[in-house]
Scaffold this motif. Structure first.
Motif, PDB file in Angstrom:
ATOM      1  N   LEU A 244       0.840  -1.200   0.000  1.00 33.66           N
ATOM      2  CA  LEU A 244       0.000   0.000   0.000  1.00 33.66           C
ATOM      3  C   LEU A 244       0.881   1.259   0.000  1.00 33.66           C
ATOM      4  CD1 LEU A 244      -3.045   0.322   0.015  1.00 33.66           C
ATOM      5  CD2 LEU A 244      -3.007   0.418   2.496  1.00 33.66           C
ATOM      6  N   ARG A 245       1.904   1.261   0.851  1.00 32.97           N
ATOM      7  CA  ARG A 245       2.836   2.393   0.897  1.00 32.97           C
ATOM      8  C   ARG A 245       3.468   2.646  -0.470  1.00 32.97           C
ATOM      9  NH1 ARG A 245       7.684   0.115   3.400  1.00 32.97           N
ATOM     10  NH2 ARG A 245       7.836  -0.662   1.280  1.00 32.97           N
ATOM     11  N   ASP A 246       3.958   1.572  -1.111  1.00 29.98           N
ATOM     12  CA  ASP A 246       4.650   1.755  -2.384  1.00 29.98           C
ATOM     13  C   ASP A 246       3.689   2.223  -3.475  1.00 29.98           C
ATOM     14  OD1 ASP A 246       7.053   1.136  -1.226  1.00 29.98           O
ATOM     15  OD2 ASP A 246       6.991  -0.982  -1.788  1.00 29.98           O
ATOM     16  N   LEU A 247       2.425   1.755  -3.442  1.00 26.77           N
ATOM     17  CA  LEU A 247       1.441   2.244  -4.406  1.00 26.77           C
ATOM     18  C   LEU A 247       1.200   3.737  -4.199  1.00 26.77           C
ATOM     19  CD1 LEU A 247      -1.272  -0.582  -4.580  1.00 26.77           C
ATOM     20  CD2 LEU A 247       0.599  -0.107  -6.166  1.00 26.77           C
ATOM     21  N   LEU A 248       1.054   4.162  -2.931  1.00 23.87           N
ATOM     22  CA  LEU A 248       0.804   5.580  -2.655  1.00 23.87           C
ATOM     23  C   LEU A 248       2.008   6.437  -3.043  1.00 23.87           C
ATOM     24  CD1 LEU A 248      -1.031   5.264   0.771  1.00 23.87           C
ATOM     25  CD2 LEU A 248      -2.013   6.074  -1.375  1.00 23.87           C
ATOM     26  N   LEU A 249       3.218   5.880  -2.931  1.00 23.70           N
ATOM     27  CA  LEU A 249       4.432   6.620  -3.298  1.00 23.70           C
ATOM     28  C   LEU A 249       4.763   6.452  -4.776  1.00 23.70           C
ATOM     29  CD1 LEU A 249       6.753   5.909  -0.219  1.00 23.70           C
ATOM     30  CD2 LEU A 249       5.543   8.027  -0.784  1.00 23.70           C
ATOM     31  N   GLN A 250       3.943   5.674  -5.495  1.00 24.65           N
ATOM     32  CA  GLN A 250       4.167   5.475  -6.936  1.00 24.65           C
ATOM     33  C   GLN A 250       5.536   4.873  -7.241  1.00 24.65           C
ATOM     34  OE1 GLN A 250       1.776   7.062  -9.635  1.00 24.65           O
ATOM     35  NE2 GLN A 250       0.627   6.308  -7.901  1.00 24.65           N
ATOM     36  N   VAL A 251       5.974   3.923  -6.406  1.00 22.63           N
ATOM     37  CA  VAL A 251       7.219   3.203  -6.695  1.00 22.63           C
ATOM     38  C   VAL A 251       6.897   1.711  -6.774  1.00 22.63           C
ATOM     39  CG1 VAL A 251       8.685   4.929  -5.582  1.00 22.63           C
ATOM     40  CG2 VAL A 251       7.857   2.983  -4.256  1.00 22.63           C
ATOM     41  N   PRO A 252       7.717   0.937  -7.514  1.00 22.21           N
ATOM     42  CA  PRO A 252       7.436  -0.502  -7.629  1.00 22.21           C
ATOM     43  C   PRO A 252       7.456  -1.156  -6.253  1.00 22.21           C
ATOM     44  CG  PRO A 252       9.097   0.182  -9.226  1.00 22.21           C
ATOM     45  CD  PRO A 252       8.893   1.344  -8.290  1.00 22.21           C
ATOM     46  N   PRO A 253       6.446  -1.976  -5.913  1.00 20.32           N
ATOM     47  CA  PRO A 253       6.379  -2.601  -4.590  1.00 20.32           C
ATOM     48  C   PRO A 253       7.613  -3.473  -4.296  1.00 20.32           C
ATOM     49  CG  PRO A 253       4.288  -2.830  -5.737  1.00 20.32           C
ATOM     50  CD  PRO A 253       5.257  -2.262  -6.719  1.00 20.32           C
ATOM     51  N   VAL A 254       8.301  -3.164  -3.208  1.00 19.43           N
ATOM     52  CA  VAL A 254       9.473  -3.940  -2.799  1.00 19.43           C
ATOM     53  C   VAL A 254       9.111  -5.417  -2.648  1.00 19.43           C
ATOM     54  CG1 VAL A 254      11.136  -4.298  -0.933  1.00 19.43           C
ATOM     55  CG2 VAL A 254      10.536  -1.975  -1.630  1.00 19.43           C
ATOM     56  N   ALA A 255       7.918  -5.690  -2.117  1.00 20.48           N
ATOM     57  CA  ALA A 255       7.529  -7.068  -1.827  1.00 20.48           C
ATOM     58  C   ALA A 255       7.439  -7.915  -3.093  1.00 20.48           C
ATOM     59  CB  ALA A 255       6.179  -7.085  -1.095  1.00 20.48           C
ATOM     60  N   LEU A 256       7.282  -7.274  -4.258  1.00 19.03           N
ATOM     61  CA  LEU A 256       7.232  -8.032  -5.511  1.00 19.03           C
ATOM     62  C   LEU A 256       8.608  -8.153  -6.144  1.00 19.03           C
ATOM     63  CD1 LEU A 256       3.977  -6.563  -7.131  1.00 19.03           C
ATOM     64  CD2 LEU A 256       4.265  -8.755  -5.967  1.00 19.03           C
ATOM     65  N   HIS A 257       9.497  -7.207  -5.854  1.00 19.65           N
ATOM     66  CA  HIS A 257      10.797  -7.201  -6.528  1.00 19.65           C
ATOM     67  C   HIS A 257      11.870  -7.952  -5.752  1.00 19.65           C
ATOM     68  CE1 HIS A 257      10.121  -4.566 -10.074  1.00 19.65           C
ATOM     69  NE2 HIS A 257       9.040  -4.263  -9.374  1.00 19.65           N
ATOM     70  N   ASN A 258      11.777  -7.972  -4.418  1.00 21.25           N
ATOM     71  CA  ASN A 258      12.733  -8.725  -3.611  1.00 21.25           C
ATOM     72  C   ASN A 258      12.063 -10.032  -3.162  1.00 21.25           C
ATOM     73  OD1 ASN A 258      14.302  -9.831  -1.624  1.00 21.25           O
ATOM     74  ND2 ASN A 258      14.779  -7.875  -0.634  1.00 21.25           N
ATOM     75  N   PRO A 259      12.498 -11.173  -3.756  1.00 18.95           N
ATOM     76  CA  PRO A 259      11.795 -12.434  -3.490  1.00 18.95           C
ATOM     77  C   PRO A 259      11.828 -12.872  -2.028  1.00 18.95           C
ATOM     78  CG  PRO A 259      13.782 -12.808  -4.804  1.00 18.95           C
ATOM     79  CD  PRO A 259      13.621 -11.329  -4.697  1.00 18.95           C
ATOM     80  N   ALA A 260      12.729 -12.309  -1.216  1.00 20.22           N
ATOM     81  CA  ALA A 260      12.792 -12.705   0.194  1.00 20.22           C
ATOM     82  C   ALA A 260      11.455 -12.458   0.889  1.00 20.22           C
ATOM     83  CB  ALA A 260      13.898 -11.921   0.910  1.00 20.22           C
ATOM     84  N   TYR A 261      10.778 -11.350   0.550  1.00 18.09           N
ATOM     85  CA  TYR A 261       9.529 -10.997   1.243  1.00 18.09           C
ATOM     86  C   TYR A 261       8.440 -12.038   1.018  1.00 18.09           C
ATOM     87  CZ  TYR A 261      11.455  -6.505   2.552  1.00 18.09           C
ATOM     88  OH  TYR A 261      12.219  -5.530   3.120  1.00 18.09           O
TER      89      TYR A 261
ATOM     90  N   ALA B 132       8.819   8.335   2.522  1.00 14.78           N
ATOM     91  CA  ALA B 132       8.010   9.481   2.087  1.00 14.78           C
ATOM     92  C   ALA B 132       8.843  10.762   2.134  1.00 14.78           C
ATOM     93  CB  ALA B 132       6.769   9.615   2.964  1.00 14.78           C
ATOM     94  N   LEU B 133       9.633  10.927   3.205  1.00 20.07           N
ATOM     95  CA  LEU B 133      10.464  12.131   3.309  1.00 20.07           C
ATOM     96  C   LEU B 133      11.513  12.154   2.209  1.00 20.07           C
ATOM     97  CD1 LEU B 133      10.937  12.401   7.179  1.00 20.07           C
ATOM     98  CD2 LEU B 133       9.586  13.910   5.689  1.00 20.07           C
ATOM     99  N   ALA B 134      12.019  10.975   1.824  1.00 17.57           N
ATOM    100  CA  ALA B 134      13.006  10.904   0.748  1.00 17.57           C
ATOM    101  C   ALA B 134      12.408  11.372  -0.574  1.00 17.57           C
ATOM    102  CB  ALA B 134      13.544   9.475   0.617  1.00 17.57           C
ATOM    103  N   GLN B 135      11.066  11.373  -0.674  1.00 16.45           N
ATOM    104  CA  GLN B 135      10.392  11.893  -1.873  1.00 16.45           C
ATOM    105  C   GLN B 135       9.973  13.346  -1.684  1.00 16.45           C
ATOM    106  OE1 GLN B 135       7.082   9.955  -3.596  1.00 16.45           O
ATOM    107  NE2 GLN B 135       8.133   8.053  -4.053  1.00 16.45           N
ATOM    108  N   ASP B 136      10.453  13.974  -0.599  1.00 14.23           N
ATOM    109  CA  ASP B 136      10.133  15.369  -0.305  1.00 14.23           C
ATOM    110  C   ASP B 136       8.653  15.599  -0.038  1.00 14.23           C
ATOM    111  OD1 ASP B 136      12.692  16.474  -0.342  1.00 14.23           O
ATOM    112  OD2 ASP B 136      12.710  16.451  -2.528  1.00 14.23           O
TER     113      ASP B 136
ATOM    114  N   VAL C 103      -2.546  13.907  -5.012  1.00  6.60           N
ATOM    115  CA  VAL C 103      -2.564  15.307  -4.589  1.00  6.60           C
ATOM    116  C   VAL C 103      -2.672  15.413  -3.074  1.00  6.60           C
ATOM    117  CG1 VAL C 103      -3.898  17.450  -4.700  1.00  6.60           C
ATOM    118  CG2 VAL C 103      -3.570  16.092  -6.761  1.00  6.60           C
ATOM    119  N   ALA C 104      -3.470  14.528  -2.469  1.00  2.00           N
ATOM    120  CA  ALA C 104      -3.727  14.612  -1.031  1.00  2.00           C
ATOM    121  C   ALA C 104      -2.456  14.407  -0.206  1.00  2.00           C
ATOM    122  CB  ALA C 104      -4.782  13.584  -0.625  1.00  2.00           C
ATOM    123  N   LEU C 105      -1.437  13.773  -0.790  1.00  2.00           N
ATOM    124  CA  LEU C 105      -0.179  13.579  -0.066  1.00  2.00           C
ATOM    125  C   LEU C 105       0.803  14.714  -0.347  1.00  2.00           C
ATOM    126  CD1 LEU C 105       0.406   9.738  -0.551  1.00  2.00           C
ATOM    127  CD2 LEU C 105      -0.426  10.916   1.480  1.00  2.00           C
ATOM    128  N   HIS C 106       0.673  15.342  -1.508  1.00  2.00           N
ATOM    129  CA  HIS C 106       1.657  16.359  -1.891  1.00  2.00           C
ATOM    130  C   HIS C 106       1.261  17.765  -1.466  1.00  2.00           C
ATOM    131  CE1 HIS C 106       4.667  14.048  -4.240  1.00  2.00           C
ATOM    132  NE2 HIS C 106       3.696  13.165  -4.208  1.00  2.00           N
TER     133      HIS C 106
END
Lengths: 217, 217, 217
Positions: A54-71, A115-119, C64-67
Motif C-alpha cells: 500500500l505504501r509503495d502504491l501511494l508513493l508510486q514506486v514498484p512494490p518492494v515485496a514483488l521485486h525482492n523475493p525474500a519478502y 516518504a520524506l526521501a520523496q520530499d 494530490v492529497a499527499l503532496h
C-alpha cells in the motif's frame, strides 16, 4: 556505506522477522476461521506484505515485496508454519506478538522515511508510516469481515503513530538510522506497556455548553 | 507477428468473454441483493475489471481497462444483460460459469506473463497471476460483505494458482502463447472436474507430537 | 491565467469545503460507532481524501492529497471537530450535507477532467469522475462493515454520474470551467431534489416473454 552495515542489518532482520510474524499471525487467523491452504496463503501475504505494498502504491514506486523475493518467501513460510503447527497459547505465540510489535515500529519508520526521501510534507510522511505499519492488518481484518483492530480500543495504531512521528522527526534532523532504532524501541516498549497496564484512549466528547433542554426520543 | 494472430485472437476472445461473463455474474449478484442500476454497474465493473486493474496498479502501468474502451463497454453490457433478463437457472447461466472458468485461466496467464515481462521473480509472477484471476471477485465479495469465495472451500483460487504456475513456467521456457493456451485449458478442465467430483483442499493440521496433557477451559 | 482566478478559487473552496464536510461526516460515523481518536482520524481521512487518492492511483499520478498539505490538514480538522462537538441533529449538520452534495459535483468534475487531460476515452473519464466522487465514502462504509450507501437506494451515485457526464462533455467541448460549475450546481440541485421528493431508481426486471410453466421449488 560500510559504517551503516550494523544498523541496516538489524533493521532488515526486524523487517523480515515482522513479515514472518505477521505471516504466521495471518495464518493463525485462517486456522481459527477454518480456511483451506489458499486462505492461509492469502491472509499471510496480506498481513505480512499488505502495508508495504500500500505504501509503495501511494508513493508510486514498484512494490518492494514483488521485486525482492525474500519478502514473498518469508510470508509464505509464515503461512506454512501456521498451517502445519497449532501455535495458539504457546510461548512461540508470545514471541510472535513481540516480533509483531517491533515490526510495527520498523514499518512506521520505513514508511515515514521513504516518504520524506520523496520530499513529501511531514504530515504525509507520518501518514505513510501509519499506513505501512497498520495497513496490512487493516486489509486482513476487512477481508475476513472483522472490524479492523485499529478501531478496537487497542493502542495498536497509536503506537504506530508515535513511532512514525519519532522516525520522521529524527530523519528530518539528519539521523534516519537513529529514527529507525527509536521507532522500533518505542513500539516494543509501548506495545508491551499498553498491554500490561491496560492503557486506552479517551472517548469522544461534546465541548458545547450543556444547556438543559428537551429532545425527542 | 503475423504468426501470432491466431493465438492472440483466441486469447483476446477468451479475455473479453471473461469480462462479459463476470460482468453478468456481478449483475446477477446485484439482482439477488435487490440493488438499483448503479449497484449493477458497480458490481459488474468490479467483477469484470477489478483483477486486471489491481494487477496493473501493482505493476505500476496504466490500467488497460481504462485505456482500451472495449473493456468498460463489455463489462457495462454484462451489467445491462443482468439487469434486463433474469438468467438464474438457465442454460445461459451455465455457459457463464464455463466462460468464467476459462477466463480464470486466461487472466492467471496474463498476470504471470506481464509480471515476467517486467523481470519480476517467478514467485511474484505467480502471485500476480493469482491476483489478476481472483482479485476482482474478491473485491466484489468484500463490497457486498460476503466472505470472499476464494476462502469458501471451492477450488477457485487453487485452479487459478495451477494455471498461473503453468503459464509462468512455459513463458520462462520461451513459449508464452503455449502458456496462455495451457492455462485456459487447465482452468476449464480443473474447474469442471472440481465441481463434478466435489474436490476439496485438506484442512489445517498440527504436526507436533500428541502428548496427553490438561488444558484450561 | 489571470482570467481563471475567479472560477479556480471557487472550485478550490468547494473542493476543500467538501474535504472538511466529509472529514466531519466520517468523524460523526466514528462517534456513532464509539471509536477512539484513531478511528476518528482514519474515517475522516478515508471519507475526505479516499476518492481523490483512488483516482490518482488509477491515473498513475502522485496523489494530490499527499503532496498538498492543505488536504490532510483540513481532513484532520474535520476529525477534530467531530471528536470535540456532537453535531448530530444541528443546523451545522444540515450545512455539512449541503457541502457534501456540492463536493460530490466538484469531485465528479475533477475526476473526469483529469482523466480527459490524459487522453483517456470518454467512458473512462466518466468512470473516474464517479470513482473520485463516491470512492471515499464507499471505502469508508466497507471499513466499518456497512453495505456502501451507493447501493442503498439513495441517488448518491446517480447524482455523481450525471455530474461527471456533464463535466466530461463540457470539458471535451473546450469549456472545462463551465463543466466544473455545472457539475457542482447539478449535484447540489439534484441531491436536494432527490431528498425532498424521495426519488428512487427503477428495480431490475426480466424482459423475456412470460410463458406460464412449472418450476422446481
Amino acid at each position: 556505506m560500510s559504517t551503516t552495515v550494523g544498523p541496516t542489518l538489524i533493521f532488515q532482520a526486524v523487517d523480515l522477522a515482522g513479515v514472518l510474524a505477521n505471516g504466521v499471525l495471518g495464518g493463525l487467523l485462517a486456522r481459527r476461521l477454518g480456511f483451506d491452504p489458499v486462505g492461509f496463503v492469502v491472509l499471510a501475504l496480506i498481513s505480512g506484505l499488505g502495508g508495504g505494498v500500500l505504501r509503495d502504491l501511494l508513493l508510486q514506486v514498484p512494490p518492494v515485496a514483488l521485486h525482492n523475493p525474500a519478502y514473498l518467501g518469508v510470508a509464505l513460510a509464515g503461512a506454512a508454519i501456521a498451517f502445519l503447527v497449532d501455535l495458539r497459547g504457546t510461548l512461540t505465540h508470545r514471541g510472535l506478538v513481540v516480533a509483531d510489535a517491533l515490526a510495527l515500529g520498523a514499518w512506521a519508520a520505513t514508511g515515514a522515511t521513504k516518504a520524506l526521501a520523496q520530499d513529501l510534507p511531514l504530515l504525509s510522511a507520518i501518514l505513510l508510516g501509519l499506513v505501512t505499519a497498520v495497513g496490512g492488518g487493516m486489509i486482513r481484518d476487512l477481508v475476513v469481515r472483522e472490524i479492523p483492530k485499529v478501531f478496537s480500543g487497542t493502542l495498536y495504531a497509536s503506537v504506530a503513530l508515535v513511532s512514525a512521528v519519532a522516525a520522521a522527526l529524527l530523519a528530518l534532523a539528519g539521523h534516519p538510522e537513529m529514527g529507525m532504532g527509536s521507532a522500533i524501541l518505542l513500539a516494543g516498549v509501548l506495545a508491551v506497556a499498553a498491554r500490561r497496564f491496560g492503557w486506552v484512549l479517551p472517548a469522544a466528547t461534546d465541548l458545547r455548553p450543556r444547556i438543559p433542554h428537551r429532545r425527542r426520543g
